[in-house]
Each structure stands twice: as C-alpha cells, then as structure tokens.
Design a protein around this motif. Structure first.
Motif, PDB file in Angstrom:
ATOM      1  N   LEU A 353      20.557 -32.103 -20.207  1.00 55.31           N
ATOM      2  CA  LEU A 353      19.285 -31.946 -20.910  1.00 55.31           C
ATOM      3  C   LEU A 353      18.388 -33.164 -20.690  1.00 55.31           C
ATOM      4  O   LEU A 353      18.884 -34.289 -20.549  1.00 55.31           O
ATOM      5  CB  LEU A 353      19.536 -31.778 -22.407  1.00 55.31           C
ATOM      6  N   PRO A 354      17.065 -32.964 -20.687  1.00 52.42           N
ATOM      7  CA  PRO A 354      16.168 -34.118 -20.628  1.00 52.42           C
ATOM      8  C   PRO A 354      16.301 -34.955 -21.900  1.00 52.42           C
ATOM      9  O   PRO A 354      16.802 -34.485 -22.923  1.00 52.42           O
ATOM     10  CB  PRO A 354      14.778 -33.471 -20.509  1.00 52.42           C
ATOM     11  N   SER A 355      15.840 -36.192 -21.839  1.00 49.23           N
ATOM     12  CA  SER A 355      16.037 -37.133 -22.951  1.00 49.23           C
ATOM     13  C   SER A 355      15.326 -36.716 -24.232  1.00 49.23           C
ATOM     14  O   SER A 355      15.687 -37.181 -25.320  1.00 49.23           O
ATOM     15  CB  SER A 355      15.570 -38.530 -22.540  1.00 49.23           C
ATOM     16  N   ASN A 356      14.325 -35.839 -24.128  1.00 49.61           N
ATOM     17  CA  ASN A 356      13.586 -35.442 -25.335  1.00 49.61           C
ATOM     18  C   ASN A 356      14.134 -34.162 -25.982  1.00 49.61           C
ATOM     19  O   ASN A 356      13.509 -33.583 -26.860  1.00 49.61           O
ATOM     20  CB  ASN A 356      12.095 -35.282 -25.039  1.00 49.61           C
ATOM     21  N   ILE A 357      15.295 -33.706 -25.537  1.00 45.58           N
ATOM     22  CA  ILE A 357      15.958 -32.554 -26.153  1.00 45.58           C
ATOM     23  C   ILE A 357      17.364 -32.960 -26.583  1.00 45.58           C
ATOM     24  O   ILE A 357      18.107 -33.564 -25.814  1.00 45.58           O
ATOM     25  CB  ILE A 357      16.041 -31.348 -25.192  1.00 45.58           C
ATOM     26  N   THR A 358      17.718 -32.625 -27.828  1.00 46.13           N
ATOM     27  CA  THR A 358      19.044 -32.925 -28.365  1.00 46.13           C
ATOM     28  C   THR A 358      19.802 -31.619 -28.575  1.00 46.13           C
ATOM     29  O   THR A 358      19.222 -30.624 -29.029  1.00 46.13           O
ATOM     30  CB  THR A 358      18.925 -33.657 -29.722  1.00 46.13           C
ATOM     31  N   VAL A 359      21.102 -31.622 -28.273  1.00 48.74           N
ATOM     32  CA  VAL A 359      21.919 -30.437 -28.500  1.00 48.74           C
ATOM     33  C   VAL A 359      22.863 -30.684 -29.677  1.00 48.74           C
ATOM     34  O   VAL A 359      23.504 -31.724 -29.774  1.00 48.74           O
ATOM     35  CB  VAL A 359      22.717 -30.031 -27.235  1.00 48.74           C
ATOM     36  N   ASN A 360      22.894 -29.713 -30.604  1.00 48.87           N
ATOM     37  CA  ASN A 360      23.793 -29.746 -31.747  1.00 48.87           C
ATOM     38  C   ASN A 360      24.725 -28.544 -31.610  1.00 48.87           C
ATOM     39  O   ASN A 360      24.283 -27.396 -31.681  1.00 48.87           O
ATOM     40  CB  ASN A 360      22.997 -29.653 -33.049  1.00 48.87           C
ATOM     41  N   TYR A 361      26.010 -28.816 -31.406  1.00 49.80           N
ATOM     42  CA  TYR A 361      26.955 -27.744 -31.101  1.00 49.80           C
ATOM     43  C   TYR A 361      27.502 -27.077 -32.363  1.00 49.80           C
ATOM     44  O   TYR A 361      27.624 -27.710 -33.420  1.00 49.80           O
ATOM     45  CB  TYR A 361      28.117 -28.281 -30.264  1.00 49.80           C
ATOM     46  N   ALA A 362      27.853 -25.789 -32.226  1.00 54.67           N
ATOM     47  CA  ALA A 362      28.414 -25.024 -33.340  1.00 54.67           C
ATOM     48  C   ALA A 362      29.623 -24.217 -32.847  1.00 54.67           C
ATOM     49  O   ALA A 362      30.747 -24.697 -32.867  1.00 54.67           O
ATOM     50  CB  ALA A 362      27.347 -24.125 -33.955  1.00 54.67           C
ATOM     51  N   GLY A 363      29.382 -22.997 -32.346  1.00 55.26           N
ATOM     52  CA  GLY A 363      30.473 -22.118 -31.934  1.00 55.26           C
ATOM     53  C   GLY A 363      30.919 -22.389 -30.522  1.00 55.26           C
ATOM     54  O   GLY A 363      30.618 -21.625 -29.599  1.00 55.26           O
ATOM     55  N   VAL A 364      31.654 -23.488 -30.322  1.00 56.89           N
ATOM     56  CA  VAL A 364      32.127 -23.844 -28.978  1.00 56.89           C
ATOM     57  C   VAL A 364      33.611 -24.201 -29.023  1.00 56.89           C
ATOM     58  O   VAL A 364      34.142 -24.604 -30.058  1.00 56.89           O
ATOM     59  CB  VAL A 364      31.339 -25.027 -28.375  1.00 56.89           C
ATOM     60  N   SER A 365      34.251 -24.041 -27.887  1.00 60.60           N
ATOM     61  CA  SER A 365      35.622 -24.526 -27.714  1.00 60.60           C
ATOM     62  C   SER A 365      35.716 -25.179 -26.337  1.00 60.60           C
ATOM     63  O   SER A 365      34.739 -25.215 -25.590  1.00 60.60           O
ATOM     64  CB  SER A 365      36.638 -23.383 -27.858  1.00 60.60           C
ATOM     65  N   CYS A 366      36.898 -25.693 -26.005  1.00 58.78           N
ATOM     66  CA  CYS A 366      37.060 -26.479 -24.790  1.00 58.78           C
ATOM     67  C   CYS A 366      38.070 -25.828 -23.855  1.00 58.78           C
ATOM     68  O   CYS A 366      39.127 -25.392 -24.288  1.00 58.78           O
ATOM     69  CB  CYS A 366      37.566 -27.864 -25.172  1.00 58.78           C
ATOM     70  N   LYS A 367      37.744 -25.759 -22.565  1.00 59.76           N
ATOM     71  CA  LYS A 367      38.724 -25.324 -21.568  1.00 59.76           C
ATOM     72  C   LYS A 367      39.631 -26.499 -21.212  1.00 59.76           C
ATOM     73  O   LYS A 367      39.385 -27.640 -21.611  1.00 59.76           O
ATOM     74  CB  LYS A 367      38.001 -24.818 -20.309  1.00 59.76           C
TER      75      LYS A 367
END
Length: 419
Positions: A353-367
């Motif tokens: 993501l570009p520096s001016n966008i933040t991601v807040n995770y919710a329904g995720v898991s890890c492979k």
C-alpha cells in the motif's frame, strides 16, 4: 513501561492496539485472540478467546498487564469487567449491568424514556402470533429489532406487511438471532451518524462524529451488515452537534443509570439520526464501533493510554483531536458477506500500500508461508486521511480500482453523503 491487553480480533482492535503503541508509556500491546495481520503493526497475538475469562485473567497476571481494554460486545455482555475487577486487575469497559444498554434493546428503550432522551416510539413482543397481529396498527416502512446481540445484523427495515411477517417469524419463530423478544418501532427519516464518548461516571470525553454505512451494497441497498465503511468528522453537520449530543443524550443516560446504582465506565456509542425535530437515538452500544473506530481513533493527537488510565483514576486527562483532515475507511469483505463468510483469497496486494493508506485487518488467517489469506466476512478496512472527503475517496478508491481482487468486494460510495 506499561503492558496492555486488548480483547478482540477485528479491525477495531487492530487500530486500538496501534493507537496504544503510540504512547511513550506503553512497551507492549497484546491482543487476544487477535489476528495475524496485527503482527505487522507490532501487536503480539495471544490465542485466548474473548469469553475465556479465566485464561485471560491468568495471562494478565502472568505478564503483569497494566491495563486491559475490551473491544467487542460479547465479553462485555457476559461480564468480563466484573470478572477482571474481582480479580483486582485494571480494565476499561462497562460492567455487565451497564452493558445491558446494548445487550437488551428493551432495557435501553426504558432507560431512554426515563431519561427523557428522544427516540422512536416502540412496542415489544415475546410472542410471534401477537407480534404479527400487532402489525395491523403500523404504517410502513417500520423497524424490527432482535432484543439481544446480533453482531450489527439484528435490525430489519420492513417495507411491507409480508416482509415484516417473515422477519418476525425468523426472529421469534425460528429464533434466528437467539432472542426471546423483539422490538417494533417507527421508522425515522434523516441521516444517521454516530457519537462515541469515553466515560467515567459524569466525566465525558466525546469523540469526533462519524457516519457508518450498514447496508451491504451501494446506495444503502441490501441487508444490514456489521458495517461496510465510515468517515469522520462530519463537516456538513452543525458544529455544536457534539455538545448537544453530550448534554441532551449521553449525560441524561449516565445520570439515569446512576439513579439505578449502575455506574458507567467505558465507551458509550450513541447511534443517532438527524430528524426534522433534531437528533434522536436509534441504538446504544457500549464499546467502540466497528468500522467507526478506524476513522475516529487516528484523529486522537494525545496519548490514549494516558487518557484511559486518567479516567480510571478519576483524573481529568488532556485530550486533543485533529481538526484539519477527513478520515475515510472502506471495508473489504468476502463476495458473499453478510449471507456467508469465505476463506482462501490471497491478500498479498495489501502488503504494498502507498504510505497514505493504512490497513486494519479483521477476518484473516495465515498460510504456512506466512502469506495472509481471507478468513471471514469482513476481511479488512483500508483507511486514509485528506483535506476533504473527495480527496480521501480519490486516494482509497483510486488504489482499490487499480487492484481488483477476485472473491472480495467493497462499497464504492462510502462518504458520498458528505458531499
């Protein structure tokens, strides 16, 4: 240096943990159970469920946790604050008795009536046949609400008697939302908005106003969801609206609860609607809204940890909010949400993501290789800030439109009502 435990696993808890880590007083933030997307923000996730109070207390004692903050409604309804307090641990949130403002819509309505707080007229029903019979007295549309917690989905705006009858059967006949009671209330027209506040007894610290988008699809079409996006502050609303909301709605509620020997400490979320006769209450929640939190908390320029500890110790903390930008949050969900959840969509694009966008995770898991994949209904929420809503939309939607991901979707009109 302090250690903080955040209870929950969604985007709300992600931004809450990130905001707490900004404090010079905080050395570590744990989140239980959290989600693997939080690791990128330096939050440590702990595999303990939100209602496993015994293990949560054991962990808090073992790690020397200085403050626990509760995100979701379920543990509050089940008395996590009472449990931690009895164990002698510091926790920010309402007691089980105070949490009835959210867990029972009928209780909330009675408190509003006693407090003289403006809200829609209503009738409550416990029996399916009686409720259906009562429909003859109503005009349409009308609002039908499950009395208990329903993850933001237990509200239906019925446009016809047929739709109302079907909804009543699902709620009281099939007990779809595990409820024994429903409320049928008048439909109010106007723009909906949210006023959240940090509270300790009569000390009330309001947050900037925000507007959630509950419907699944563009144009507010489709079923209710837990929220598909939000923006804040609401620059097109009157500047004195926050103060009006505090004095005419929040403070009378807190005082009415106090008369019943129910002290309130925590977050009070007033879901409001601006009618022709002024703001009225649609619902109360007793925790931070999701997704509203992802656009409200980043506006806090003072120390969140310091503020919460100050409130808990009956001090008057210094609180400062930004006033120059509008924050926009767009929820990315599975294609089938809210009817069903899904998993397995790779989320690698969100690593760049570009520096001016933040991601807040919710329904995720890890492979196994560490790659995040979708695992739920609401997968994540992207947030940005800009000088106005149009620029904020251009940033977020500009990136999203260039990175289509099969199996995921989002609303393309979050924030349009601000124009």
């Amino acid at each position: 240096m302090a250690k903080v435990l955040v209870v929950g696993n969604g985007a709300r808890e992600h931004v809450l943990g990130r905001q707490l880590l900004k404090s010079n007083q905080v050395e570590k933030v744990y989140c239980a159970p959290g989600n693997p997307g939080m690791l990128e923000s330096g939050i440590e996730i702990i595999p303990i469920g939100v209602t496993d109070f015994g293990k949560l207390v054991e962990f808090a004692r073992k790690q020397g946790i200085d403050l626990t903050v509760v995100g979701p409604e379920q543990p509050l309804q089940q008395g996590i604050v009472d449990y931690f307090s009895t164990a002698g641990l510091t926790i920010f949130g309402p007691t089980q008795a105070a949490a009835k403002l959210e867990s029972s819509k009928e209780f909330a309505k009675k408190i509003m009536q006693e407090a003289g707080v403006p809200t829609a007229s209503y009738v409550s029903y416990q029996d399916e046949a009686t409720a259906i019979k009562g429909l003859a007295k109503n005009d349409y549309p009308l609002v039908i609400k499950s009395d208990g917690l329903a993850a933001g989905k237990g509200v239906v705006i019925a446009k016809s008697q047929k739709e109302a009858t079907t909804t009543i059967h699902k709620m009281l006949g099939e007990h779809q939302f595990d409820t024994k009671s429903i409320i049928i209330e008048e439909f109010l027209t106007g723009q909906e908005f949210s006023l959240m506040a940090f509270i300790q007894d009569e000390q009330i610290i309001p947050m900037p106003l925000s507007q959630d988008h509950k419907a699944a699809y563009d144009g507010d079409e489709g079923p209710n969801t837990g929220g598909m996006g939000a923006y804040s502050p609401l620059q097109h609303f009157p500047s004195d609206l926050v103060n009006e909301g505090v004095e005419k709605i929040i403070r009378p509620i807190i005082r009415t609860l106090k008369k019943k020997n129910i002290a309130f400490c925590g977050i009070l979320y007033a879901g409001l609607i601006m009618t022709d006769s002024g703001p009225k209450v649609i619902e109360f929640n007793v925790r931070l809204g999701d997704p509203e939190t992802v656009v409200v908390l980043p506006q806090l320029q003072s120390d969140l940890y310091e503020m919460l500890q100050g409130l808990l110790h009956h001090q008057v903390p210094v609180v400062k909010w930004q006033k120059d930008q509008v924050y926009l949050g767009v929820v990315i969900s599975s294609q089938t949400y809210p009817q069903a959840s899904a998993r397995g969509v790779e989320l690698a694009d969100f690593n760049y993501l570009p520096s001016n966008i933040t991601v807040n995770y919710a329904g995720v898991s890890c492979k196994r290789d560490g790659q995040l994949i979708s695992n739920g209904g609401r997968i994540l929420c992207l947030t940005t800030g800009a000088s106005n809503i149009t620029k904020a939309q251009a940033i977020l939607y500009g990136w999203l439109n260039q990175h289509p991901i099969l199996g995921l979707r989002y609303r393309s009109d979050i924030g349009d009502k601000a124009k």
